[in-house]
Design a protein around this motif. Structure first.
Motif, PDB file in Angstrom:
ATOM      1  N   PRO A 104       5.670  -0.869   1.500  1.00 42.45           N
ATOM      2  CA  PRO A 104       4.902   0.501   0.405  1.00 42.45           C
ATOM      3  C   PRO A 104       4.786  -0.440  -0.893  1.00 42.45           C
ATOM      4  O   PRO A 104       6.207  -0.800  -0.603  1.00 42.45           O
ATOM      5  CB  PRO A 104       5.854   1.360   1.339  1.00 42.45           C
ATOM      6  CG  PRO A 104       6.669   1.182   2.863  1.00 42.45           C
ATOM      7  CD  PRO A 104       6.775  -0.260   2.472  1.00 42.45           C
ATOM      8  N   CYS A 141       0.944  -1.137   0.048  1.00 38.65           N
ATOM      9  CA  CYS A 141       0.128   0.496  -0.155  1.00 38.65           C
ATOM     10  C   CYS A 141       0.850   1.325  -0.127  1.00 38.65           C
ATOM     11  O   CYS A 141       2.295   1.297  -0.274  1.00 38.65           O
ATOM     12  CB  CYS A 141      -1.340  -0.040   1.283  1.00 38.65           C
ATOM     13  SG  CYS A 141      -0.852   0.517   2.367  1.00 38.65           S
ATOM     14  N   VAL A 200      -1.703  -3.753   6.377  1.00 38.82           N
ATOM     15  CA  VAL A 200      -1.562  -4.280   7.598  1.00 38.82           C
ATOM     16  C   VAL A 200      -1.908  -5.164   7.819  1.00 38.82           C
ATOM     17  O   VAL A 200      -2.218  -6.645   8.413  1.00 38.82           O
ATOM     18  CB  VAL A 200      -1.338  -3.570   8.421  1.00 38.82           C
ATOM     19  CG1 VAL A 200      -0.537  -4.165   9.827  1.00 38.82           C
ATOM     20  CG2 VAL A 200      -0.313  -2.287   8.439  1.00 38.82           C
ATOM     21  N   HIS A 212       4.221  -6.886   4.269  1.00 43.16           N
ATOM     22  CA  HIS A 212       3.612  -5.790   3.826  1.00 43.16           C
ATOM     23  C   HIS A 212       4.167  -4.820   3.992  1.00 43.16           C
ATOM     24  O   HIS A 212       5.184  -4.788   4.294  1.00 43.16           O
ATOM     25  CB  HIS A 212       2.182  -5.064   4.801  1.00 43.16           C
ATOM     26  CG  HIS A 212       2.806  -4.572   6.201  1.00 43.16           C
ATOM     27  ND1 HIS A 212       3.314  -3.538   6.502  1.00 43.16           N
ATOM     28  CD2 HIS A 212       2.371  -5.613   7.185  1.00 43.16           C
ATOM     29  CE1 HIS A 212       3.432  -3.612   8.082  1.00 43.16           C
ATOM     30  NE2 HIS A 212       3.810  -4.621   8.559  1.00 43.16           N
ATOM     31  N   GLY A 271       2.259   1.702   3.370  1.00 44.53           N
ATOM     32  CA  GLY A 271       2.711   0.508   5.008  1.00 44.53           C
ATOM     33  C   GLY A 271       1.806   0.515   5.925  1.00 44.53           C
ATOM     34  O   GLY A 271       3.120   0.069   6.979  1.00 44.53           O
ATOM     35  N   MET A 272       0.972   1.291   6.230  1.00 45.26           N
ATOM     36  CA  MET A 272       0.365   1.698   7.849  1.00 45.26           C
ATOM     37  C   MET A 272      -0.493   1.465   7.742  1.00 45.26           C
ATOM     38  O   MET A 272      -0.892   0.962   9.330  1.00 45.26           O
ATOM     39  CB  MET A 272       0.721   3.209   7.539  1.00 45.26           C
ATOM     40  CG  MET A 272       1.129   3.997   8.550  1.00 45.26           C
ATOM     41  SD  MET A 272       0.716   5.258   8.765  1.00 45.26           S
ATOM     42  CE  MET A 272       2.519   6.416   8.083  1.00 45.26           C
TER      43      MET A 272
END
Lengths: 102, 145
Positions: free
Chosen positions: A45, A16, A24, A43, A19-20
């Protein structure tokens, strides 16, 4: 690469933007489902997809960036963070030992 | 990770961006972010919605926004009247500030809650901040189902 056999899948990356958040959550759900099959789910970025990923899963809105960042990977885009048909199908295919197509 | 000071159960928002600002303000209130992070949360939402289903959205910043994160923290802001979120009705917003992996346990719990409609309903309706924190308490990822 356009397809991969389930037995050759060792690492799935959920990508994503930061990656936050969403990645997740999806990664944690997939990790539980696929743990017994010995598949690692991480997971990251979208611009940091690791080279040893066999499959990359990301939101449709990021698919283009993922394709640029990891051009040789099988990419599975999804629309809904939980219960997306594409992800459900991926898990079912892997569990039955089938072939995953990009 | 999720402190009582970052839990707000009776919020009202004029719209999606206002709701995100309030999630950001709760993160700011516990010292987890610099104020510029809030703009990055709104920017992120404009590119891809963070709506995850069951009336819940998880707004967070962009990759660049990570520089404005001081420490991993979450906020929980409930809008009992709901907020229109690009066509979805959102009643619970969980704001995320993360530079490390400290928030993963809680997001795993959230994923579990959202797949159980009864628990999701409790999350949307409970009036007890401690109950929210307890419900979202991290579960070990190695825990067998």
């Amino acid at each position: 690469m356009t397809s991969i056999e389930s037995k050759d899948i060792h690492k799935i990356v959920v990508a994503c933007d930061a990656g936050m958040g969403s990645s997740v959550m999806l990664a944690s759900t997939l990790r539980k489902e696929l743990k017994k099959l010995g598949i690692e789910v991480t997971h990251t970025p979208v611009n940091q997809i690791p080279g040893d990923a066999d499959i990359v899963i990301c939101h449709v809105g990021l698919a283009q960036r993922a394709a640029v960042s990891a051009p040789s990977k099988i990419l599975i885009p999804f629309q809904v963070f939980l219960g997306d048909p594409a992800v459900t199908k991926l898990v079912a295919t892997i569990k039955s030992g089938g072939t995953v197509h990009a | 990770m999720l402190e009582p000071a970052a839990v707000r159960l009776d919020a009202v928002a004029t719209g999606r961006d206002d709701a995100i600002r309030q999630c950001g303000e709760a993160l700011l209130a516990v010292g987890a972010i610099d104020s510029s992070y809030v703009d990055s949360m709104i920017q992120r939402e404009r590119s891809i919605s963070t709506y995850v289903g069951e009336g819940v959205a998880i707004p967070h910043g962009t990759l660049d926004g990570k520089e404005s994160v001081r420490r991993d923290a979450l906020s929980f802001v409930r809008f009992p009247d709901g907020v229109d979120w690009d066509g979805n009705l959102v009643q619970v917003c969980i704001g995320i500030a993360a530079k490390g992996d400290g928030h993963i346990g809680i997001l795993s719990s959230l994923a579990r809650i959202l797949m159980d409609p009864a628990q999701a309903k409790t999350l949307r309706e409970t009036n007890d901040a401690e109950a929210v924190i307890e419900l979202l308490a991290p579960v070990g990822e190695d825990e067998d189902e």
